[in-house]
Every structure is written in structure tokens, then in C-alpha cells.
Design a protein around this motif. Structure first.
Motif, PDB file in Angstrom:
ATOM      1  N   ILE A   1       0.719  -1.338  -0.161  1.00  0.00           N
ATOM      2  CA  ILE A   1       0.063   0.005  -0.081  1.00  0.00           C
ATOM      3  C   ILE A   1       0.921   1.300   0.101  1.00  0.00           C
ATOM      4  O   ILE A   1       1.745   1.235   0.593  1.00  0.00           O
ATOM      5  CB  ILE A   1      -0.723  -0.031   1.325  1.00  0.00           C
ATOM      6  N   ASP A   2       0.687   2.188  -0.825  1.00  0.00           N
ATOM      7  CA  ASP A   2       1.203   3.494  -0.953  1.00  0.00           C
ATOM      8  C   ASP A   2       0.446   4.639  -0.403  1.00  0.00           C
ATOM      9  O   ASP A   2      -0.565   5.042  -1.091  1.00  0.00           O
ATOM     10  CB  ASP A   2       1.681   3.694  -2.237  1.00  0.00           C
ATOM     11  N   ASP A   3       0.604   5.246   0.669  1.00  0.00           N
ATOM     12  CA  ASP A   3      -0.079   6.280   1.218  1.00  0.00           C
ATOM     13  C   ASP A   3       0.331   7.657   0.583  1.00  0.00           C
ATOM     14  O   ASP A   3      -0.068   8.831   1.079  1.00  0.00           O
ATOM     15  CB  ASP A   3      -0.126   6.252   2.514  1.00  0.00           C
ATOM     16  N   GLY A   4       1.453   7.575  -0.123  1.00  0.00           N
ATOM     17  CA  GLY A   4       2.084   8.850  -0.705  1.00  0.00           C
ATOM     18  C   GLY A   4       3.343   9.199  -0.082  1.00  0.00           C
ATOM     19  O   GLY A   4       4.214   9.977  -0.598  1.00  0.00           O
ATOM     20  N   VAL A   5       3.319   8.895   1.387  1.00  0.00           N
ATOM     21  CA  VAL A   5       4.669   9.164   2.138  1.00  0.00           C
ATOM     22  C   VAL A   5       5.667   8.222   1.831  1.00  0.00           C
ATOM     23  O   VAL A   5       5.333   6.993   1.734  1.00  0.00           O
ATOM     24  CB  VAL A   5       4.274   9.394   3.637  1.00  0.00           C
ATOM     25  N   THR A   6       6.820   8.559   1.634  1.00  0.00           N
ATOM     26  CA  THR A   6       7.898   7.487   1.206  1.00  0.00           C
ATOM     27  C   THR A   6       8.402   6.752   2.342  1.00  0.00           C
ATOM     28  O   THR A   6       8.594   7.481   3.462  1.00  0.00           O
ATOM     29  CB  THR A   6       8.975   8.192   0.563  1.00  0.00           C
ATOM     30  N   LYS A   7       8.966   5.576   2.250  1.00  0.00           N
ATOM     31  CA  LYS A   7       9.475   4.754   3.228  1.00  0.00           C
ATOM     32  C   LYS A   7      10.818   5.588   3.804  1.00  0.00           C
ATOM     33  O   LYS A   7      11.045   5.592   5.000  1.00  0.00           O
ATOM     34  CB  LYS A   7       9.882   3.508   2.841  1.00  0.00           C
ATOM     35  N   ALA A   8      11.450   6.303   2.883  1.00  0.00           N
ATOM     36  CA  ALA A   8      12.790   7.170   3.027  1.00  0.00           C
ATOM     37  C   ALA A   8      12.236   8.087   3.980  1.00  0.00           C
ATOM     38  O   ALA A   8      13.269   8.484   5.003  1.00  0.00           O
ATOM     39  CB  ALA A   8      13.399   7.583   1.791  1.00  0.00           C
ATOM     40  N   HIS A   9      11.486   8.632   3.853  1.00  0.00           N
ATOM     41  CA  HIS A   9      11.024   9.692   4.892  1.00  0.00           C
ATOM     42  C   HIS A   9      10.685   9.182   6.343  1.00  0.00           C
ATOM     43  O   HIS A   9      10.815   9.881   7.230  1.00  0.00           O
ATOM     44  CB  HIS A   9       9.711  10.714   4.260  1.00  0.00           C
ATOM     45  N   LEU A  10       9.877   8.163   6.523  1.00  0.00           N
ATOM     46  CA  LEU A  10       9.582   7.586   7.694  1.00  0.00           C
ATOM     47  C   LEU A  10      10.947   7.112   8.293  1.00  0.00           C
ATOM     48  O   LEU A  10      11.243   7.356   9.590  1.00  0.00           O
ATOM     49  CB  LEU A  10       8.791   6.326   7.371  1.00  0.00           C
ATOM     50  N   ILE A  11      11.984   6.576   7.504  1.00  0.00           N
ATOM     51  CA  ILE A  11      13.255   6.081   7.983  1.00  0.00           C
ATOM     52  C   ILE A  11      14.062   7.215   8.592  1.00  0.00           C
ATOM     53  O   ILE A  11      14.554   7.516   9.626  1.00  0.00           O
ATOM     54  CB  ILE A  11      14.124   5.360   7.214  1.00  0.00           C
ATOM     55  N   ARG A  12      13.913   8.650   7.979  1.00  0.00           N
ATOM     56  CA  ARG A  12      14.532   9.548   8.158  1.00  0.00           C
ATOM     57  C   ARG A  12      13.954  10.351   9.557  1.00  0.00           C
ATOM     58  O   ARG A  12      14.733  10.261  10.453  1.00  0.00           O
ATOM     59  CB  ARG A  12      14.337  10.799   7.180  1.00  0.00           C
ATOM     60  N   GLU A  13      12.717  10.166   9.714  1.00  0.00           N
ATOM     61  CA  GLU A  13      12.079  10.617  10.776  1.00  0.00           C
ATOM     62  C   GLU A  13      12.279   9.626  12.026  1.00  0.00           C
ATOM     63  O   GLU A  13      12.467  10.134  13.245  1.00  0.00           O
ATOM     64  CB  GLU A  13      10.513  10.500  10.750  1.00  0.00           C
ATOM     65  N   LYS A  14      12.412   8.315  11.849  1.00  0.00           N
ATOM     66  CA  LYS A  14      12.745   7.362  12.640  1.00  0.00           C
ATOM     67  C   LYS A  14      14.213   7.622  13.488  1.00  0.00           C
ATOM     68  O   LYS A  14      14.468   7.880  14.397  1.00  0.00           O
ATOM     69  CB  LYS A  14      12.596   6.069  12.218  1.00  0.00           C
TER      70      LYS A  14
END
Ligand code: SF4
Lengths: 613, 206
Positions: free
Chosen positions: A568-581
Motif C-alpha cells: 500500500i502506498d499512502d504517498g509518504v515515502t519509506k525513506a521519509h519515515l526512516i529519516r524521521e525514525k
């Protein structure tokens, strides 16, 4: 409406029978003979909860505007009703026509809470419809689900034929049109599902093969028959132009949110790292104040309600809030209609506004600092300081308020005992602020602290983290309870048992289908309700299915792991989530979308590709 | 404008609305219809209106009375209300009340049974010289002989017509159901419709 004949004998004997009869003001009745597609809009929880859901009302309006389509409502009955219906052989029926759910073409569930997954099974079972998708071989009915839980549809993949990802207004209509065509042309179910998978925002679980590593992790999910690699969520581009249910159903019997609801915007400019809604509803799209004032007044006139509530993830972030409130109050005040503003943030709280708004009726104030220390608030990116909170409380107390609710979360990643005790400290500081700022000490003050348990949610920077163990959560709750220092402060908490199951369901994969089905046999529906939630049954259902809930709840997932919702793609990239993590692990905050775009990727969902935060 | 009395019917699906539901429904219907109701003073103002002799859940009626303190409203209030009421609730008439609600002494009912034999059986039960039922009172559960407080008017086919005492003691359809329970060979559904309110001398009360 043709009620089942046996209902007459049942209804007087069950609690609150008006939940099961329909016939409310605003209900839409159509001629069955002229209906081509019959759509059952189902909510896997009670009438009172479901009718309080704005999304459901929006879809009801949109679908019933389609010629030849009749959309009706179906809710999960309370246990006494379920038992009475089973005893009398009455199947689950729609409120509008009174026809059995099994007569419908499209059966769409709106799922906003993981604990109500079992409600889907309860309703299908009560309707005599086979629970598993593969056991329903005909074109009728197509069973599907939408709503915020469908950012990870995998736990219910066995039961649904498809899932709608994102905002449903347009997709549901496209799906209904496709179904109309399929029905006219006599398609098979398989052909319909393959075609549906071509609609953006439609996920057909049976078109994906899942393979696992020996240790239980998913190796990959492979699409078949032309299904897309990833299914991208749908959003409404222009909310001002979108359909809003001004003429909606007004229940005669009491529901949870018994008032007119106005949605100011979708999405949230903040990026709280635990908050699924803050990510999956991106990007922010606001309605104009003019549109809202017009729709609000029209809705109130139609409904006859004496209260209107502004709903959004963070109401005080709405840019035109002042103008909106002025416009609404000009109409509301002379008519004694009250305006309520939930979800205020302590960092942009305006007493002036609150006082204007609360002139008609005064309610309590609620703030959600979420964590007890600045360190932990930085970890979760809740950009609210102690000073913000105390200032907001000072303003409110000196303005005459005498009760405030504070929401926190226990078990957040990196939490220490110091953070937990920080909650008690903060509550006590609020109490001290009250003592010095209230104009009237004799009236006393009520400070209510409540804690929920951290649940890792898909599509957030915290999706990789485990949940604290049950023992640890209970220890923290006890510690916090003992640390509360004033009688004016009361403390309540969520049961970790429920949060544990909720976490497993939130981050689960399609193997949970067995668990859900077995749990349903053991404990029945309504698992979102304390009365019927059965922790032991859940544990047994996992055990009997050969699965360990700890695998889902208590395990740190690695950033490389293929997650069940990666299709599922909600528009937010995984790269962004990892950065935030990573930022959270360093205790670094990120600015909100209004201050600075962080390039999360959600802008790509917009025509033009630019966010207007 | 003075106090007004609205007579309304509650039928079909609306029979399952509770007394509070009906109050809430009217409160909102008045607003929709542009009828302004006086509110009580105080911290939590509520509209001044009341419904006489609350009907039990599941019963229908064509003689409900709602008294409300109306400030103003459209010319044809009956029509205005009927446009905005939910299915099954229909305002039949509005006018100034001529006598107080406490003068209601009897209510007339139509009771329908699934078939003639069950109606005959019920007729037999309601004609018994003594009919004690358990009844909730202010002092808890008590046994009351309701026979003196009910009058069987007629039976036509599967329908019984009866009068029930409206006041001290108030006998309602639930008491009749209780009276039948255990005295019939099997439980049977009974459709209850309140037809008329009456004074002590059996004149129609409106
Ligand atoms: S693209 Fe930028 S402004 Fe838009 S939601 Fe993402 S971070 Fe916020």
C-alpha cells in the motif's frame, strides 16, 4: 420498508430497539424495482458509533446521488439482539428496506478501528454470508472494506474481496459503476476483481501471493494478473467542491456524536511520529471558511441540532479559524446553538476564541501533551513545550475554566521511568497553576490525566518499534498512579490487554485471518467493547492458529523488512519515515509542514504537486 | 402565543422510539419547522414541553398529546411539522388545551392477535374476576389485581377493544402482556394501538 415479521416479537425485548428500525428523518428510500445496484454500507460496530461517523454519512450521500444505485445502512447489533435474531432465524437486514444483507450486490465495510475487524465476521455470519472470500464464488455479493484501518488491510485479507485505500468518495462511485457494468454483462467474480484492481486505490488481496521466511517474516508479496506492484491511496483534490452531506440522517435515538459535524480540513501539518492519522491523511487540504459557514448553517437548519462541532485532526491549526467561528457564531448565538472545538493544541490556544465559542454552553478543555518530559516529546515530535501547556492552562483557569483533561501515552519508544513520572509532575504543575490563577479557588479544579498505551501503527516512523510488555505497562501505570500528588488530579488508563491485541491486529499480516475467525467462534463480535472483549480467547485463538502475538507486538522490525502494508502506498515515502525514525532516536524534532516542507512525498498526490499547508 | 397542544400519531417503525427519543425528535422538528419554544431558565436551559402518558416501547398510538410553550411559528404548524418528522410520527392537530392532562382517566386500546382463537383466549383471560400482576411501584415490586382497572369493550375477530385506567393506578399495555403471560397456553404477539384518551365520564379528551 418491510420489516422481517419476527422482528415485531423481538424488538420490544431488546435494549434500545430504535437502533434496529431505521426510519429516521433524512433516511433515503428508493424504489427497489428501479435499482440496478444495491449497496450495503456496513459499519462493524453499533448504530450509535456508526451514525457518529462523518465518513459514513459522506459516502451515503455520494452513493445515493447515483441514479439506479440505492445505498443502505447496516450496523452490528448488540449481543442481546444478535442472540434474539439467531433464535428467531432472522438474518441481518438493512435499515432502509429491511431486506437481508445477502440480497445486496456490494457490501462495503467502513473500518476505523482494528478491534472491530471481528465485527465484519459477526455481521457476515449473522447475514448467512460465507466469511471467506474464496467461499463466495458469485459476482453477488462483493464484500469489501475501506476506512483508516485499510492502510494495512492484510489481517482481513481472507474475508474481503477487495479494499479501498484512501478517501472513498470517488473510488466507491467508480467501483459501483464497474459493478453495474459487470452485472449487465454477466461477468464472473474473478473478472470483476481483476478489472477492479485496475482502479487506482483498489487493492485485491487475492491477486497477491505472499511468501514467508522460515522465521515467519514476509519474504515478498507478488502481484498476479496485472495487479499493481503497490496500490496508491486516493484523495479528494478539492474539498470545497466535494460533496458534503448537508441533508443527512438525523437519528431519533441518541448516538455518540449527536450534533452537526463540520470537517475543516483533511490531513495534518504536524508530524507526530506515533500518529497514523497524521501521516496517512496527508497532504493537508483545507476547506474555505465561506464554504464551511454555508455548509454549517445549512446543516443546522436541516438537522434542528443545537450543537455544531468542528472536527479535524488539529482544529486550531486551521488558518481561517477566527473568520470561521465568527461566521458561524453570528448565526448560532441568537439561536442558542453552541459551537464546540475539540482537538486544540496548547501552543496556539486562544482564550478570546474559546470565550466567544463557549458563551452558549461551556465544556471542559482537553490537551494532549502525549509525553511527560520535553525529551520524550521531542522524540515523538510533539512540538508542545511545558510552557505552552502551562500558559494555555493559566489562560483558561483565569478565564474561569475549572476542569482540564490531559492525554498521554505510555510505552513510547525510548521511554524511561523519568518520563513516566514526568506526567505526574506536569499534572501537578497544572494544579499549581490553577491555584495561583483561578479567580475562585473555592470552586475547586478537576484535572483528569489519562494514559493510553503506545501501539505501533503502519505508515508511521514508529511502525518498526515494539510495544512494551504487558507487565511493563502495568508497572508504569501503577508507578504513575502512586506518583499523583493531589486529590484534584484523577488518573485513568487504558487496559494493556486491549492495546496488545490492537497492536497485533494493526501490524499483522494475512495469517491473522485464522485467528480472527477462531476468535469469533470463541468470543463473538463487539470486541471493541469492554463487555465482550475477551483477552483469554484472543490468546487462545492465536495459540490454536499456531501464531505468537509477540511476533507482531513485541518484535523490533528492521528497516529492510518487507512489511505487510508495503503493498500500500499512502504517498509518504519509506525513506521519509526512516529519516524521521532516526531523528527520533537522536531526540531531534522536525518542523511542521507550514514552517518547512520535509519532502515526505505526499505532495505527489496533488495535481500540481505542491502542498498548501 | 399561549401553551399549545399537539395531537400526534406514533405508528409503524416509530413505535420503537422511547419517550425520550420522541421528546428529542420533537425538539429538533420544532427547530426545523421554524417553531420557537420557550426555554426554562437556568444553567442548562431546556425547551418547555411535555408529553402526556408516555407510551410503552413497541405500542402504537393515534392519540398522543404534546404540550409546548410556543413563542411563534409558521401559520400552518401541522403541515410544517409533518414535513420534518421521521417516518411514523405525524401531527394530527394543534390547538389550545381546554383542560389539564391530569383529567385523563381512561385510555382506549385496540389489541390485535395473530388469529381468532388467540383473541378468544385473551378475551377469556381479561374477563377473569381477578388478575394479579407484578407491578413496579415507588416502593418496589408489588402485586396488583388489575381486573377492576380494565374494561373489555368488545372482541371482533382477532381484535379486542379495551379501556385501561390511566391514573391511580396507571395500567399500560405491558401490564396486559404480563397478565397474559402464564395464563395462555403459549406466548403470542399482541399489537397494541392506543386509540383514545378519555375523562372520568368517558368523554374524549383532546
Ligand atoms: S510534501 Fe512537504 S508539505 Fe506536503 S505533506 Fe509532505 S512534508 Fe508536508
Amino acid at each position: 420498508m418491510q420489516m422481517h415479521p419476527a422482528m415485531e416479537a423481538i424488538l420490544p425485548k431488546v435494549q434500545k430497539p430504535a437502533r434496529y428500525t431505521g426510519g429516521e428523518f433524512g433516511e433515503i428510500l428508493k424504489n427497489k424495482e428501479e435499482t440496478e445496484v444495491r449497496f450495503a454500507l456496513c459499519f462493524p460496530d453499533t448504530y450509535e458509533i456508526g451514525m457518529s461517523n462523518l465518513g459514513l454519512r459522506i459516502l451515503y450521500g455520494v452513493l445515493n446521488k447515483m441514479p439506479g444505485v440505492w445505498c443502505e445502512r447496516v450496523f452490528e447489533p448488540w449481543r442481546d439482539m444478535t442472540e434474539a435474531m439467531r433464535a428467531a432465524g432472522v438474518p441481518l437486514c438493512a435499515l432502509e428496506s429491511g431486506d437481508p444483507l445477502g440480497d445486496f450486490d456490494l457490501i462495503g465495510f467502513s473500518v476505523g478501528y482494528e478491534m472491530s475487524f471481528v465485527g465484519i465476521l459477526d455481521m457476515l455470519s449473522l447475514a448467512g454470508i460465507p466469511l471467506r472470500s474464496r467461499d463466495r464464488t458469485e459476482l453477488r455479493p462483493i464484500v469489501f472494506a475501506g476506512g483508516s484501518c485499510m492502510y494495512n488491510p492484510e489481517p482481513i485479507a481472507d474475508f474481503i474481496d477487495l479494499a479501498v485505500i484512501g478517501e472513498g468518495e470517488e473510488v466507491d462511485a467508480e467501483l459501483t459503476e464497474l459493478y453495474r457494468k459487470a452485472k449487465r454483462e454477466g461477468w464472473t467474480k474473478q473478472r470483476f476483481l481483476r478489472a477492479a484492481a485496475g482502479i487506482e486505490g483498489v487493492y485485491v488481496p487475492s491477486l497477491y501471493d505472499v511468501s514467508y521466511f522460515p522465521d515467519g517474516r514476509i519474504e515478498k508479496m507478488t502481484p498476479r494478473d496485472g495487479a499493481p506492484e503497490r496500490v496508491r491511496k486516493r484523495i479528494i483534490q478539492d474539498l470545497d467542491g466535494a460533496s458534503f452531506p448537508v441533508h443527512t440522517i438525523i437519528p431519533s435515538t441518541e448516538i455518540v456524536h449527536d450534533r452537526t459535524m463540520l470537517e475543516l480540513f483533511r490531513g495534518c501539518i504536524r508530524g507526530c511520529r506515533f500518529c497514523q492519522a497524521g501521516y496517512v491523511y496527508r497532504p493537508v487540504r483545507a476547506k474555505k471558511a465561506d464554504t464551511l459557514i454555508r455548509q454549517g448553517i445549512e446543516s443546522l437548519k436541516y438537522a434542528g441540532y443545537e450543537e455544531i462541532s468542528l472536527t479535524s485532526l488539529s482544529t486550531s491549526d486551521y488558518k481561517e479559524l477566527g473568520a470561521l467561528c465568527d461566521g458561524l457564531l453570528d448565526w448560532c448565538e441568537p439561536r442558542s446553538v453552541s459551537l464546540s472545538l475539540p482537538s486544540l493544541r496548547a501552543d496556539n490556544f486562544s482564550l478570546d476564541l474559546m470565550q466567544r465559542v463557549q458563551k452558549v454552553r461551556r465544556s471542559g478543555l482537553t490537551f494532549a501533551p502525549e509525553a511527560g518530559t520535553q525529551r520524550l516529546r521531542d522524540v515523538i515530535n510533539k512540538n508542545v513545550t511545558e510552557e505552552d501547556l502551562l500558559n494555555a492552562c493559566r489562560t483558561a483557569f483565569s478565564g474561569g475554566w475549572s476542569s482540564v483533561k490531559l492525554y498521554f501515552m505510555l510505552g513510547l519508544p525510548t521511554e524511561t521511568d523519568e518520563d513516566v513520572l514526568g506526567i505526574a509532575d506536569l499534572a501537578y504543575k497544572v494544579y499549581q497553576v490553577w491555584r495561583v490563577s483561578t479567580p475562585n479557588r473555592s470552586r475547586g479544579v478537576r484535572i483528569t490525566v489519562s494514559t493510553s498505551c503506545f501501539i505501533p501503527k503502519p505508515m508511521t516512523p514508529f511502525q518498526w518499534f515494539p510495544q512494551d510488555s504487558r507487565e511493563e505497562l502495568i508497572r508504569k501505570q501503577k508507578m504513575l498512579k502512586e506518583a499523583m500528588r493531589s486529590k484534584a488530579i484523577s488518573y485513568s488508563w487504558h487496559e494493556p490487554d486491549v492495546s496488545y491485541v490492537e497492536a497485533a491486529l494493526a501490524v499483522g499480516d494475512r495469517r491473522l485471518g485464522k485467528v480472527l475467525e477462531h476468535l469469533y467462534e470463541l468470543a463473538g463480535g463487539l470486541q471493541a467493547w469492554e463487555e465482550y472483549f475477551d483477552y483469554e480467547a484472543w490468546l487462545q485463538a492465536f495459540r490454536d492458529s499456531g501464531l505468537d502475538p509477540d511476533f507482531y507486538v513485541r518484535r523490533s522490525r528492521s528497516e529492510e523488512e518487507f512489511l505487510p502494508w508495503d503493498v500500500i502506498d499512502d504517498g509518504v515515502t519509506k525513506a521519509h519515515l526512516i529519516r524521521e525514525k532516526h531523528l527520533s532516536e537522536e531526540g531531534q524534532v522536525s518542523p511542521d509542514c507550514r514552517k518547512q516542507c520535509l519532502g515526505c512525498g505526499a505532495n505527489r498526490l496533488l495535481k500540481g504537486g505542491k502542498c498548501d499547508a | 402565543m399561549p401553551e399549545l397542544r399537539f395531537r400526534f400519531a406514533k405508528r409503524g417503525r416509530a413505535a420503537y422510539l422511547s419517550h425520550l427519543d420522541v421528546m428529542r425528535t420533537f425538539q429538533r422538528a420544532f427547530i426545523r419547522a421554524g417553531i420557537r419554544i420557550r426555554h426554562s431558565e437556568g444553567f442548562n436551559p431546556h425547551p418547555k414541553m411535555s408529553i402526556a402518558l408516555p407510551l410503552q416501547l413497541g405500542c402504537e398510538s393515534v392519540c398522543e398529546l404534546l404540550d409546548a410553550s410556543v413563542i411563534d411559528g409558521p401559520e400552518d404548524m401541522v403541515a410544517a411539522l409533518n414535513l420534518v418528522l421521521p417516518e411514523g410520527i405525524e401531527v394530527l392537530a394543534v390547538g389550545e388545551p381546554h383542560r389539564p392532562v391530569r383529567e385523563i382517566a381512561w385510555t382506549e386500546w385496540s389489541l390485535r392477535f395473530p388469529d381468532v382463537p388467540s383473541a378468544q383466549e385473551a378475551e377469556r383471560v381479561f374477563s377473569l374476576p381477578e388478575l394479579s400482576v407484578e407491578k413496579k411501584t415507588k416502593r418496589g415490586l408489588a402485586t396488583l389485581d388489575i381486573a377492576p382497572h380494565i374494561r373489555l369493550l368488545s372482541r371482533e375477530g382477532e381484535e379486542l377493544r379495551m379501556l385501561l385506567r390511566a391514573d391511580s393506578p396507571t395500567i399500560n399495555a405491558g401490564d396486559l402482556k404480563k397478565a397474559l403471560t402464564g395464563r395462555l397456553t403459549e406466548e403470542m404477539p399482541m399489537r397494541c394501538l392506543r386509540l383514545r384518551l378519555m375523562t372520568e365520564n368517558k368523554e374524549s379528551f383532546q
